[in-house]
Design a protein around this motif. Structure first.
Motif, PDB file in Angstrom:
ATOM      1  N   GLU A   1       0.435  -1.092  -0.297  1.00  0.00           N
ATOM      2  CA  GLU A   1       0.268  -0.184   0.151  1.00  0.00           C
ATOM      3  C   GLU A   1       0.932   1.522   0.194  1.00  0.00           C
ATOM      4  O   GLU A   1       0.426   2.382  -0.570  1.00  0.00           O
ATOM      5  CB  GLU A   1      -0.829  -0.729   1.286  1.00  0.00           C
ATOM      6  N   MET A   2       2.017   1.429   1.041  1.00  0.00           N
ATOM      7  CA  MET A   2       2.857   2.261   0.546  1.00  0.00           C
ATOM      8  C   MET A   2       3.947   2.511  -0.515  1.00  0.00           C
ATOM      9  O   MET A   2       3.693   3.931  -0.355  1.00  0.00           O
ATOM     10  CB  MET A   2       3.586   2.582   2.076  1.00  0.00           C
ATOM     11  N   PHE A   3       4.183   1.759  -1.004  1.00  0.00           N
ATOM     12  CA  PHE A   3       5.815   1.538  -1.806  1.00  0.00           C
ATOM     13  C   PHE A   3       5.206   1.338  -3.234  1.00  0.00           C
ATOM     14  O   PHE A   3       4.442  -0.070  -3.325  1.00  0.00           O
ATOM     15  CB  PHE A   3       6.667   1.491  -1.382  1.00  0.00           C
ATOM     16  N   GLY A   4       5.456   1.897  -3.993  1.00  0.00           N
ATOM     17  CA  GLY A   4       4.929   1.450  -5.696  1.00  0.00           C
ATOM     18  C   GLY A   4       5.963   1.093  -6.444  1.00  0.00           C
ATOM     19  O   GLY A   4       7.604   0.918  -5.703  1.00  0.00           O
TER      20      GLY A   4
ATOM     21  N   ILE B   1       7.990   3.610  -8.868  1.00  0.00           N
ATOM     22  CA  ILE B   1       8.735   5.115  -9.713  1.00  0.00           C
ATOM     23  C   ILE B   1       8.646   4.729 -10.926  1.00  0.00           C
ATOM     24  O   ILE B   1      10.374   3.992 -11.459  1.00  0.00           O
ATOM     25  CB  ILE B   1       9.098   5.572  -8.562  1.00  0.00           C
TER      26      ILE B   1
ATOM     27  N   MET C   1      12.844   2.343  -0.981  1.00  0.00           N
ATOM     28  CA  MET C   1      11.963   1.753  -0.860  1.00  0.00           C
ATOM     29  C   MET C   1      11.011   1.117  -1.791  1.00  0.00           C
ATOM     30  O   MET C   1      10.118   0.659  -1.541  1.00  0.00           O
ATOM     31  CB  MET C   1      10.864   3.217   0.330  1.00  0.00           C
ATOM     32  N   ASP C   2      10.773   2.531  -3.124  1.00  0.00           N
ATOM     33  CA  ASP C   2      10.225   1.619  -4.125  1.00  0.00           C
ATOM     34  C   ASP C   2      11.142   1.146  -4.788  1.00  0.00           C
ATOM     35  O   ASP C   2      11.905   1.449  -5.228  1.00  0.00           O
ATOM     36  CB  ASP C   2       9.113   3.080  -4.751  1.00  0.00           C
TER      37      ASP C   2
END
Lengths: 136, 187
Positions: A90-93, A95, A126-127
């Motif tokens: 949910e937080m990271f994707g 980019i 993190m992404d």
């Protein structure tokens, strides 16, 4: 003596010209570049999440084609557009920073649309980050 | 056993309290560097730095991917990644540190605040302690951070062959420019 001199100048000229071309070697043309790996944003993210080192081995520096749903569109002060694609996290994707050397057909991407991009994978902070992306 | 449980609980409470402070965050920070040598000027920009700033404790962290540096010339980028930074082996550079004089900064009031930052910078697998001056700017609740500092290439065991010693500076200047967003936890 004079004869050798002529050849020497000729060789020197060749060296100079080829040196110039190597020095000014252009950046890889992403639009024409061959895709090394093709997968969804979720899958790419999960692979990095599970084993970063293994994923680095597969994807780092490779042209990755990625499909996903746009979570966020952002532009920085230089007009460079970045897209964040949804993953299971949910937080990271993932980019994707659009390439600034390519003329893009459009940059007005919308949240929620599904999109396929290709770009160079530079790893995970993190992404997962892809740079020089173009729509494919 | 009970004692351990109690201790764990205590630690958890302490951590919960310290992490309660406002956290600021970005994924699109800009970090660039320039090498100004006799024969050649080299500049590269990385627009995808990740950074966290805790306004309560002054702790800050930066992380960048070496391969995300964009150069003007493709050849420079290739040499940078393959010969000098060995970015296959060391894909990241990380800074972990803190603002040492946090009391100078009033996060509630607009203004520019001169601060000192101290921490550990890890590049090319080598960690060194770094102290630098920086500026925190507060404007309408938005926080940005900027710093310029110098790094000696040799400190990070990056070897520059003699042939190109006039093309690459021994001291590289690094510029940091980060616009933070408030980090709200979506749960």
């Amino acid at each position: 003596m004079k004869k050798y001199f002529k050849y020497l100048i000729f060789l020197f000229a060749i060296g100079l010209v080829s040196g110039f071309f190597i020095y000014n070697k252009p950046h890889q043309n992403i639009e024409k570049a061959k895709v090394d790996q093709s997968l969804t944003a979720s899958k790419l993210f999960t692979e990095f999440e599970v084993d970063e080192n293994a994923a680095n081995q597969i994807y780092l520096d490779k042209i990755v084609e990625i499909t996903g749903v746009v979570r966020e569109v952002s532009a920085d002060e230089n007009g460079m557009t970045s897209l964040t694609l949804n993953t299971d996290n949910e937080m990271f994707g993932v980019i994707c920073q659009l390439d600034n050397l390519t003329k893009h057909k459009r940059t007005d991407f919308k949240k929620g649309e599904e999109i396929t991009l290709k770009g160079i994978c530079t790893g995970v902070l993190m992404d997962v980050v892809l740079v020089r992306c173009v729509e494919s | 056993m009970k004692l351990i449980k109690f201790f764990v609980l205590l630690v958890a409470i302490v951590f919960a309290q310290t992490s309660y402070g406002q956290k600021y965050f970005t994924r699109s920070g800009k970090i660039s560097f320039s090498s100004d040598a006799a024969l050649e000027q080299i500049e590269a920009v990385n627009q995808k730095a990740t950074s966290v700033l805790d306004s309560q404790t002054g702790k800050m962290e930066f992380a960048i991917l070496i391969k995300a540096f964009q150069f003007e010339k493709a050849l420079m980028q290739e040499h940078f990644n393959e010969n000098y930074m060995e970015s296959d082996k060391y894909p990241k550079a990380i800074f972990k540190g803190a603002i040492t004089d946090l009391s100078k900064v009033d996060f509630g009031n607009d203004g520019k605040y001169q601060v000192d930052v101290k921490g550990d910078l890890c590049i090319h697998g080598i960690t060194n302690s770094v102290v630098t001056a920086g500026i925190i700017t507060v404007s309408k609740g938005n926080i940005s951070a900027a710093a310029d500092f110098e790094v000696a290439v040799a400190d990070y065991k990056i070897e520059i062959p003699n042939i190109v010693k006039d093309n690459i500076a021994k001291i590289v200047e690094i510029q940091v420019a980060i616009d933070y967003e408030l980090f709200n936890k979506k749960s």
